[in-house]
Design a protein around this motif. Structure first.
Motif, short mmCIF file in Angstrom:
data_model
loop_
_atom_site.label_atom_id
_atom_site.label_comp_id
_atom_site.label_asym_id
_atom_site.label_seq_id
_atom_site.Cartn_x
_atom_site.Cartn_y
_atom_site.Cartn_z
N THR A 28 0.83 -1.20 -0.09
CA THR A 28 -0.02 -0.11 -0.05
C THR A 28 0.75 1.39 0.01
O THR A 28 0.73 2.19 -0.67
CB THR A 28 -1.16 0.00 1.31
N LYS A 29 1.61 1.26 0.68
CA LYS A 29 3.02 2.30 1.01
C LYS A 29 3.40 2.85 -0.33
O LYS A 29 3.47 3.97 -0.81
CB LYS A 29 3.87 2.17 1.95
N PHE A 30 3.93 1.68 -1.33
CA PHE A 30 4.63 1.78 -2.47
C PHE A 30 3.61 2.17 -3.71
O PHE A 30 4.12 2.53 -4.46
CB PHE A 30 5.63 0.62 -2.54
N LYS A 31 2.43 1.50 -3.67
CA LYS A 31 1.60 2.03 -4.54
C LYS A 31 1.21 3.63 -4.48
O LYS A 31 0.80 4.22 -5.43
CB LYS A 31 -0.02 1.36 -4.49
N GLU A 32 0.93 3.92 -3.17
CA GLU A 32 0.88 5.47 -2.98
C GLU A 32 1.95 6.48 -3.78
O GLU A 32 1.99 7.44 -4.18
CB GLU A 32 0.83 5.86 -1.66
N SER A 33 3.52 5.84 -3.48
CA SER A 33 4.49 6.45 -4.24
C SER A 33 4.61 6.51 -5.44
O SER A 33 5.59 7.07 -6.14
CB SER A 33 5.62 6.24 -3.44
N GLU A 34 3.93 5.56 -6.37
CA GLU A 34 4.23 5.18 -7.85
C GLU A 34 3.70 6.71 -8.48
O GLU A 34 4.22 7.17 -9.57
CB GLU A 34 3.17 4.33 -8.26
N LYS A 35 2.81 7.30 -7.91
CA LYS A 35 2.52 8.65 -8.62
C LYS A 35 3.66 9.75 -8.69
O LYS A 35 3.89 10.33 -9.46
CB LYS A 35 1.10 9.18 -8.12
N GLU A 39 6.78 8.83 -8.28
CA GLU A 39 7.73 8.21 -9.03
C GLU A 39 7.43 8.60 -10.60
O GLU A 39 8.47 8.95 -11.20
CB GLU A 39 8.14 6.93 -8.84
N THR A 40 6.22 8.58 -10.91
CA THR A 40 5.86 8.52 -12.35
C THR A 40 6.11 10.13 -12.76
O THR A 40 6.65 10.47 -13.73
CB THR A 40 4.53 8.24 -12.68
N GLY A 41 5.80 11.07 -11.94
CA GLY A 41 5.98 12.30 -12.27
C GLY A 41 7.41 12.64 -12.15
O GLY A 41 7.92 13.56 -13.28
N THR A 42 7.96 11.98 -11.45
CA THR A 42 9.53 12.43 -11.34
C THR A 42 10.42 11.82 -12.68
O THR A 42 11.16 12.45 -13.25
CB THR A 42 10.30 11.81 -9.91
N VAL A 76 16.70 5.93 -21.68
CA VAL A 76 16.33 4.48 -21.72
C VAL A 76 15.95 4.01 -20.75
O VAL A 76 14.79 3.53 -20.52
CB VAL A 76 17.22 3.72 -22.58
N ASP A 77 16.83 4.09 -19.37
CA ASP A 77 16.54 3.58 -18.08
C ASP A 77 15.16 4.28 -17.61
O ASP A 77 14.55 3.47 -17.01
CB ASP A 77 17.60 3.72 -17.11
N ALA A 78 15.22 5.50 -17.64
CA ALA A 78 14.07 6.17 -17.11
C ALA A 78 12.72 5.76 -18.02
O ALA A 78 11.79 5.57 -17.38
CB ALA A 78 14.38 7.55 -17.42
N ALA A 79 12.82 5.42 -19.36
CA ALA A 79 11.62 5.30 -19.90
C ALA A 79 11.31 3.64 -19.50
O ALA A 79 9.98 3.36 -19.30
CB ALA A 79 12.06 5.05 -21.26
N LEU A 102 5.96 0.87 -14.87
CA LEU A 102 4.68 1.19 -14.27
C LEU A 102 3.64 1.55 -15.07
O LEU A 102 2.46 2.14 -14.99
CB LEU A 102 5.05 2.88 -13.74
N ASN A 103 3.66 0.80 -16.38
CA ASN A 103 2.56 0.84 -17.37
C ASN A 103 2.29 2.04 -18.05
O ASN A 103 1.06 2.41 -18.60
CB ASN A 103 1.26 0.22 -16.77
N ILE A 104 3.47 2.82 -18.30
CA ILE A 104 3.25 4.13 -18.91
C ILE A 104 4.27 3.81 -20.20
O ILE A 104 5.41 3.44 -19.90
CB ILE A 104 3.67 5.38 -18.16
N LYS A 105 3.76 3.81 -21.36
CA LYS A 105 4.61 3.27 -22.64
C LYS A 105 5.12 4.53 -23.11
O LYS A 105 4.38 5.60 -23.36
CB LYS A 105 3.68 2.60 -23.48
#
Length: 165
Positions: A68-75, A77-80, A103-106, A112-115
C-alpha cells in the motif's frame, strides 16, 4: 520453513482450553512461521522502508502495508521520471551514458504501465551534433529501405535530400 503458511493463510483462531490438540498445533506452527517470516522480511528491507511502515505482528498484513505504501508513491515516481525525460538535455560528455540514462527512465515508466518510445526521447534530448554522431554510428545497424517505384528522393535531415536509386 514453510513461509507460505504465514503469507498466504490467515491467522487461525487462538486456541482456548476447549481447542483440540490438532488445532493448537496448527496455531503454534502458524505462529512460529509467522514470526520467522516477519524477521526475514524486516531484515531484508532497508531502514528507510522499515521506518515508513507501521509495526505489525502479522507477516501477511506487514507485506500488505508495504504494498500500500509503495502504491501511493508510484504517482510521485511517475512524475519524477516524466520530468526527467522531458527536461533532460545532453550537456556534453558521453553520449552513450546519456542515452542509457534516458532509456533507463523510459524502462522504469514502462514498468509502471506508461508506454514511452525511449529511442525518440533519447535522440530528441541530444544536441544536433550528437544526434548526427549517433545516427552515423547506427547506420551500419539499420536495415536498408527498398524504395518503391514512386520515390525520387528521400529527406535525410538537416534540410538535405538524397536521390533514390
Amino acid at each position: 520453513m514453510d513461509f507460505d503458511l504465514a503469507l498466504r493463510d490467515n491467522e487461525p483462531a487462538k486456541p482456548t482450553e476447549d481447542t483440540t490438540t490438532e488445532k493448537k498445533n496448527e496455531y503454534e506452527k502458524w505462529n512460529k512461521v509467522n514470526r520467522m517470516a516477519l524477521l526475514v522480511i524486516k531484515r531484508s528491507t532497508s531502514d528507510l522502508v522499515r521506518g515508513a511502515i507501521i509495526e505489525l505482528d502479522n507477516a501477511k498484513a506487514y507485506l500488505d502495508s508495504i504494498e500500500t505504501k509503495f502504491k501511493e508513491s508510484e504517482k510521485a515516481e511517475t512524475g519524477t521520471l516524466m520530468n526527467t525525460l522531458i527536461t533532460t538535455k545532453y550537456l556534453g560528455g558521453g553520449v552513450r551514458e546519456h542515452i542509457l540514462s534516458m532509456v533507463d527512465a523510459a524502462a522504469k515508466l514502462n514498468a509502471l504501465n506508461i508506454k514511452i518510445d525511449d529511442v525518440h526521447l533519447a535522440l530528441n534530448s541530444l544536441s544536433l551534433d550528437a544526434t548526427i554522431h549517433v545516427t552515423n554510428s547506427l547506420q551500419g545497424y539499420i536495415s536498408k529501405k527498398v524504395p518503391n517505384k514512386d520515390e525520387v528522393s528521400k529527406f535525410v535531415g538537416n534540410e538535405a535530400t538524397v536521390v533514390v536509386e
